[in-house]
Design a protein around this motif. Structure first.
Motif, mmCIF file in Angstrom:
data_model
loop_
_atom_site.group_PDB
_atom_site.id
_atom_site.type_symbol
_atom_site.label_atom_id
_atom_site.label_comp_id
_atom_site.label_asym_id
_atom_site.label_seq_id
_atom_site.Cartn_x
_atom_site.Cartn_y
_atom_site.Cartn_z
ATOM 1 N N UNK A 158 2.215 7.150 -7.328
ATOM 2 C CA UNK A 158 3.109 6.312 -7.888
ATOM 3 C C UNK A 158 2.823 5.505 -9.457
ATOM 4 N N UNK A 159 1.742 5.094 -9.436
ATOM 5 C CA UNK A 159 1.000 4.589 -10.664
ATOM 6 C C UNK A 159 1.100 5.514 -11.712
ATOM 7 N N UNK A 160 0.611 6.686 -11.182
ATOM 8 C CA UNK A 160 0.421 7.762 -12.374
ATOM 9 C C UNK A 160 1.713 8.146 -13.027
ATOM 10 N N UNK A 161 2.906 8.243 -12.133
ATOM 11 C CA UNK A 161 4.074 8.696 -12.656
ATOM 12 C C UNK A 161 4.501 7.419 -13.148
ATOM 13 N N UNK A 162 4.277 6.090 -12.828
ATOM 14 C CA UNK A 162 4.836 5.187 -13.918
ATOM 15 C C UNK A 162 4.261 5.051 -15.313
ATOM 16 N N UNK A 163 2.807 5.538 -15.307
ATOM 17 C CA UNK A 163 2.122 5.764 -16.552
ATOM 18 C C UNK A 163 2.749 6.937 -17.521
ATOM 19 N N UNK A 164 3.295 8.048 -16.789
ATOM 20 C CA UNK A 164 3.924 9.102 -17.483
ATOM 21 C C UNK A 164 5.110 8.725 -17.995
ATOM 22 N N UNK A 165 5.788 7.931 -17.110
ATOM 23 C CA UNK A 165 7.120 7.704 -17.688
ATOM 24 C C UNK A 165 7.139 6.672 -18.869
ATOM 25 N N UNK A 166 5.960 5.687 -19.001
ATOM 26 C CA UNK A 166 5.918 4.860 -19.938
ATOM 27 C C UNK A 166 5.493 5.575 -21.302
ATOM 28 N N UNK A 167 4.426 6.532 -21.261
ATOM 29 C CA UNK A 167 4.194 7.506 -22.348
ATOM 30 C C UNK A 167 5.403 8.285 -22.723
ATOM 31 N N UNK A 168 6.255 8.841 -21.831
ATOM 32 C CA UNK A 168 7.321 9.743 -22.189
ATOM 33 C C UNK A 168 8.391 9.017 -23.036
ATOM 34 N N UNK B 113 0.869 -1.024 0.026
ATOM 35 C CA UNK B 113 0.093 -0.011 0.016
ATOM 36 C C UNK B 113 0.868 1.192 0.009
ATOM 37 N N UNK B 114 2.040 1.040 0.522
ATOM 38 C CA UNK B 114 2.952 2.320 0.345
ATOM 39 C C UNK B 114 3.765 2.333 -0.810
ATOM 40 N N UNK B 115 4.193 1.261 -1.542
ATOM 41 C CA UNK B 115 4.731 1.443 -2.742
ATOM 42 C C UNK B 115 3.960 1.794 -3.892
ATOM 43 N N UNK B 116 2.807 0.913 -3.927
ATOM 44 C CA UNK B 116 1.894 1.042 -5.058
ATOM 45 C C UNK B 116 0.692 1.802 -4.707
ATOM 46 N N UNK B 117 0.896 3.049 -4.913
ATOM 47 C CA UNK B 117 0.046 4.161 -4.415
ATOM 48 C C UNK B 117 -0.504 4.719 -6.053
ATOM 49 N N UNK B 118 -1.693 5.492 -5.917
ATOM 50 C CA UNK B 118 -2.157 5.905 -7.252
ATOM 51 C C UNK B 118 -1.185 6.991 -7.730
#
Length: 318
Positions: free
Chosen positions: A137-147, A130-135
């Motif tokens: 952090x998930x949003x950041x991961x999606x932004x990195x994927x698209x970037x 719950x502390x690692x997989x947050x909304x």
């Protein structure tokens, strides 16, 4: 005179047969494409219909995966219909469509990697999940994927600019618009091959690492066996999805190899079959897998697929 009229009749018959083949191929491929698009769009709507879907990381990642697959499916079929209609585009228009298709096609394997790591953390580090997989952090991961995918497309554009377009009489293409037609130099070809190899090898290693990590964790007495078993099944499905996505990248190369072996009629029919099975169906697989496996999504998805006639269970609609 009779020979001339006979040859004209043969040419006309041949043109009618080719036209019939193109129309039949377009209809046969458009019908399943519309069905798959309907399922994907309904799934996307479902993942935005309940707060639980918007507030859970794995559902947010699934939405990103489905969005990329849906856009890729629509763009791929648009390019197919343009080629089937024998329309010749200009280099800028074809390049825009292909680069947008490349952008969305690279989102899928990267999202699968993040989804696999999320399942790995959920099983191997449940107290820290719950502390690692947050909304956030998930949003950041999606932004990195698209970037990252956008950076790859930018690199392709820069390599494409090396081609001497100013020496051409016109920007009108001489062949039909396709991904292969936009590889206009040896450096672009080498870059494409290297990028695809690095991308899929890295994604395969990451998903395999998550899978074996979950298997090792499942042997621990402190691990929830049922959760670990479900995670293993999910990661195996991720590997299958990755292999199917990889097969779509090899679609054009396979067709080029078969074009010199098969007759035109057999090749056209085989092309339509491969297009539906290799290019269209894998893009709909995520909706079918997660929509019917997940106990939270299934009743809501069925409710929307049935246009509201089937009411979702009360326990899963909260």
């Amino acid at each position: 005179m009779s020979d001339t009229s006979g040859s004209q009749t043969n040419i006309t018959d041949g043109q009618q047969v080719q036209l019939l083949e193109r129309v039949t191929g377009a209809v046969v491929t458009t019908l399943p494409c519309c069905v798959f698009l309907f399922i994907n769009v309904t799934m996307l709507f479902t993942l935005r219909s309940k707060p639980v879907f918007c507030e859970t990381s794995r559902y947010v990642l699934l939405y990103n995966l489905l969005f990329a697959d849906t856009v890729q499916m629509a763009l791929g079929h648009l390019l197919y219909l343009i080629s089937a209609s024998r329309l010749i585009l200009t280099y800028p228009v074809c390049g825009f469509l292909n680069f947008l298709a490349n952008l969305t096609s690279e989102i899928s394997p990267l999202t699968l990697v993040v989804m696999s790591l999320e399942r790995y953390v959920a099983v191997c580090y449940p107290l820290r999940h719950t502390t690692i997989i947050t909304i956030r952090n998930t949003g950041v991961a999606i932004v990195v994927i698209w970037a990252f995918s956008s950076l790859n497309v930018l690199t392709r554009i820069l390599l494409l600019l090396e081609f001497p377009f100013k020496d051409l009489e016109s920007l009108q293409m001489k062949d039909f618009c396709s991904d292969v037609a936009m590889v206009l130099g040896p450096r672009s070809n080498d870059y494409d091959r290297a990028f695809i190899c690095v991308l899929f090898v890295s994604a395969g290693v990451a998903i395999s690492f998550s899978y074996f990590g979950v298997i090792i964790a499942a042997r621990s007495a402190s691990t929830d066996k049922a959760s670990a078993r479900k995670a293993c099944n999910t990661l195996l499905l991720h590997l299958v999805q990755l292999c199917l996505i990889l097969s779509t990248t090899m679609f054009t190369s396979l067709l080029m190899a078969l074009s010199g072996i098969l007759t035109r009629l057999v090749f056209v029919r085989f092309y339509v079959f491969l297009y539906v099975c290799v290019s269209l169906f894998p893009r709909c697989l995520s909706s079918l897998i997660y929509g019917f496996r997940d106990q939270t999504i299934r009743p809501v998805l069925m409710h929307h697929l049935c246009c509201g006639f089937l009411k979702p269970a009360v326990s899963n609609s909260k």
